[in-house]
Design an enzyme around this catalytic site. Structure first.
Site, PDB file in Angstrom:
ATOM      1  CB  CYS A 256      18.823  13.769 -10.945  1.00  0.00           C
ATOM      2  SG  CYS A 256      17.972  14.309  -9.440  1.00  0.00           S
TER       3      CYS A 256
ATOM      4  CB  THR B 262      -2.482  -8.737  -1.044  1.00  0.00           C
ATOM      5  OG1 THR B 262      -1.983  -8.612  -2.375  1.00  0.00           O
ATOM      6  CG2 THR B 262      -1.808  -9.896  -0.343  1.00  0.00           C
TER       7      THR B 262
ATOM      8  CB  CYS C 105      14.028  13.917  -9.686  1.00  0.00           C
ATOM      9  SG  CYS C 105      14.592  14.593 -11.240  1.00  0.00           S
TER      10      CYS C 105
ATOM     11  CG  ASN D 229      -1.861  -1.188   1.222  1.00  0.00           C
ATOM     12  OD1 ASN D 229      -2.065  -1.833   0.178  1.00  0.00           O
ATOM     13  ND2 ASN D 229      -2.385  -1.529   2.382  1.00  0.00           N
TER      14      ASN D 229
ATOM     15  CG  HIS E 228       3.868  -1.886  -4.814  1.00  0.00           C
ATOM     16  ND1 HIS E 228       2.719  -2.642  -4.761  1.00  0.00           N
ATOM     17  CD2 HIS E 228       4.839  -2.715  -5.278  1.00  0.00           C
ATOM     18  CE1 HIS E 228       2.992  -3.865  -5.193  1.00  0.00           C
ATOM     19  NE2 HIS E 228       4.276  -3.941  -5.493  1.00  0.00           N
TER      20      HIS E 228
HETATM   21  N1  APR Z   1     -10.019  -7.079   4.952  1.00  0.00           N
HETATM   22  C1  APR Z   1      -9.069  -7.857   4.363  1.00  0.00           C
HETATM   23  N2  APR Z   1      -8.976  -8.052   3.029  1.00  0.00           N
HETATM   24  C2  APR Z   1      -9.899  -7.435   2.261  1.00  0.00           C
HETATM   25  C3  APR Z   1     -10.926  -6.614   2.782  1.00  0.00           C
HETATM   26  C4  APR Z   1     -10.952  -6.450   4.193  1.00  0.00           C
HETATM   27  N3  APR Z   1     -11.892  -5.687   4.782  1.00  0.00           N
HETATM   28  N4  APR Z   1     -11.685  -6.154   1.740  1.00  0.00           N
HETATM   29  C5  APR Z   1     -11.136  -6.670   0.607  1.00  0.00           C
HETATM   30  N5  APR Z   1     -10.076  -7.443   0.912  1.00  0.00           N
HETATM   31  C6  APR Z   1      -9.207  -8.203   0.005  1.00  0.00           C
HETATM   32  C7  APR Z   1      -9.876  -8.672  -1.266  1.00  0.00           C
HETATM   33  O1  APR Z   1     -10.485  -9.940  -1.046  1.00  0.00           O
HETATM   34  C8  APR Z   1      -8.688  -8.790  -2.219  1.00  0.00           C
HETATM   35  O2  APR Z   1      -8.137 -10.089  -2.153  1.00  0.00           O
HETATM   36  O3  APR Z   1      -8.194  -7.324  -0.417  1.00  0.00           O
HETATM   37  C9  APR Z   1      -7.669  -7.802  -1.668  1.00  0.00           C
HETATM   38  C10 APR Z   1      -7.416  -6.620  -2.563  1.00  0.00           C
HETATM   39  O4  APR Z   1      -6.839  -7.101  -3.751  1.00  0.00           O
HETATM   40  P1  APR Z   1      -6.391  -6.041  -4.856  1.00  0.00           P
HETATM   41  O5  APR Z   1      -7.508  -5.074  -5.100  1.00  0.00           O
HETATM   42  O6  APR Z   1      -5.826  -6.815  -5.996  1.00  0.00           O
HETATM   43  O7  APR Z   1      -5.216  -5.192  -4.145  1.00  0.00           O
HETATM   44  P2  APR Z   1      -3.722  -5.652  -3.912  1.00  0.00           P
HETATM   45  O8  APR Z   1      -3.623  -7.143  -3.833  1.00  0.00           O
HETATM   46  O9  APR Z   1      -3.201  -4.874  -2.769  1.00  0.00           O
HETATM   47  O10 APR Z   1      -2.988  -5.143  -5.268  1.00  0.00           O
HETATM   48  C11 APR Z   1      -1.584  -5.349  -5.326  1.00  0.00           C
HETATM   49  O11 APR Z   1      -1.548  -4.179  -7.425  1.00  0.00           O
HETATM   50  O12 APR Z   1      -2.392  -2.422  -8.596  1.00  0.00           O
HETATM   51  C12 APR Z   1      -1.279  -2.866  -7.941  1.00  0.00           C
HETATM   52  O13 APR Z   1       0.395  -1.610  -6.895  1.00  0.00           O
HETATM   53  C13 APR Z   1      -0.957  -1.977  -6.779  1.00  0.00           C
HETATM   54  O14 APR Z   1      -0.182  -2.570  -4.566  1.00  0.00           O
HETATM   55  C14 APR Z   1      -1.154  -2.866  -5.562  1.00  0.00           C
HETATM   56  C15 APR Z   1      -0.965  -4.249  -6.132  1.00  0.00           C
HETATM   57 ZN    ZN Z   2      16.492  15.716 -10.368  1.00  0.00          ZN
END
Ligand code: APR
Ligand code: ZN
Length: 238
Positions: free
Chosen positions: A126, A184, A122, A97, A114
């Site tokens: 640089c 995630t 920048c 996050n 991330h």
């Molecule tokens: N508590 C726990 N998990 C939850 C909740 C909650 N209240 N609500 C949703 N989730 C879960 C969903 O089930 C899903 O599996 O959070 C997850 C979110 O998944 P994504 O939307 O894919 O987000 P993330 O996995 O963090 O994305 C990874 O992708 O876009 C890039 O750089 C961005 O860091 C990000 C990376």
């Molecule tokens: Zn610079």
């Protein structure tokens, strides 16, 4: 009620994703109403997007800054900050996050692989360090410049760029006897590989979230539920 016991020898590595900030009111990425439903990654989160239309990139991240400033840490963030207080240097948090809710809940031993919403760096790479930048930009002309003349860009790892702090992350995973992954979907690499690296090192692996992640088979335990609801009573620290 699931309980994760943490022994006096255990070292804990935590990976969080957008799901831990969902109960703070911040959208995740891949839900129907997620960030990637309303915006195209190619328009706002790639080096080509920045070259083509920096104003649109800053519009997207300025809106996320505004939302982040209104959000508060939830009990899921607080539970991790408390666990860190109990475990000290046996605890390490890696978040995907870019919001600052972990810090505002009290977490200190963490890295943002991330990048960070409230920082900028920048565009010409640089070599100067990223700077704090909380501005909500309405116009590209308002965006500051680096001393070298390069325009400041969000300190966000765009798709196709290398995540930050990977050496530290790999070293901490090697030391971990327990990996906890929270909120995630397991859609993005290398973060989605961390659980496999931990398993290869013999660690216990636990997932917390309402839906099974894509890499669910790699977890020894899955605690189904919302982070803010299940995490406060989840850990039994010996
Ligand atoms: N508590 C726990 N998990 C939850 C909740 C909650 N209240 N609500 C949703 N989730 C879960 C969903 O089930 C899903 O599996 O959070 C997850 C979110 O998944 P994504 O939307 O894919 O987000 P993330 O996995 O963090 O994305 C990874 O992708 O876009 C890039 O750089 C961005 O860091 C990000 C990376
Ligand atoms: Zn610079």
């Amino acid at each position: 009620m699931a309980v994760i016991s943490i022994g006096s020898e255990d070292r804990v590595f935590v990976l969080t994703g957008a799901g831990i900030s969902a109960e703070s009111g911040l959208p995740t990425f891949r839900a129907e109403d997620g960030l990637w439903a309303g915006n195209r990654i190619e328009d706002v989160c790639t080096p080509e997007a920045w070259e083509r239309n920096p104003a649109l990139v800053w519009e997207f991240y300025s809106a996320r800054r505004a939302a982040g400033a209104k959000a508060e840490p939830n009990p899921g963030h607080v539970a991790l900050a408390e666990l860190e207080k109990r475990l000290g240097d046996r605890f390490f948090l890696c978040t995907q996050n870019v919001d600052d809710l972990h810090e505002r809940a009290g977490s200190r031993r963490l890295v943002h692989m991330h990048g960070e919403l409230n920082m900028a760096h920048c565009e010409l790479d640089c070599g100067r360090a990223p700077v704090e930048d909380r501005a909500i930009y309405r116009d590209l002309e308002e965006v500051g410049r680096c001393v070298c003349g390069g325009r400041l860009r969000p300190h966000i790892v765009f798709f196709g760029e290398i995540p930050l702090e990977m050496e530290r992350i790999q070293a901490e995973i090697k030391l971990a006897s327990l990996m906890l992954v929270v909120g995630t979907s397991g859609s993005v690499y290398p973060a989605a590989n961390f659980v496999h690296w931990a398993r290869m090192g013999g660690a216990r692996t636990v997932y917390v979230g309402p839906d099974a992640p894509l890499n669910a088979s790699a977890f020894t335990n899955v605690v189904e539920g919302k982070a803010g609801e299940v995490m406060p009573g989840l850990f039994l620290v010996q």
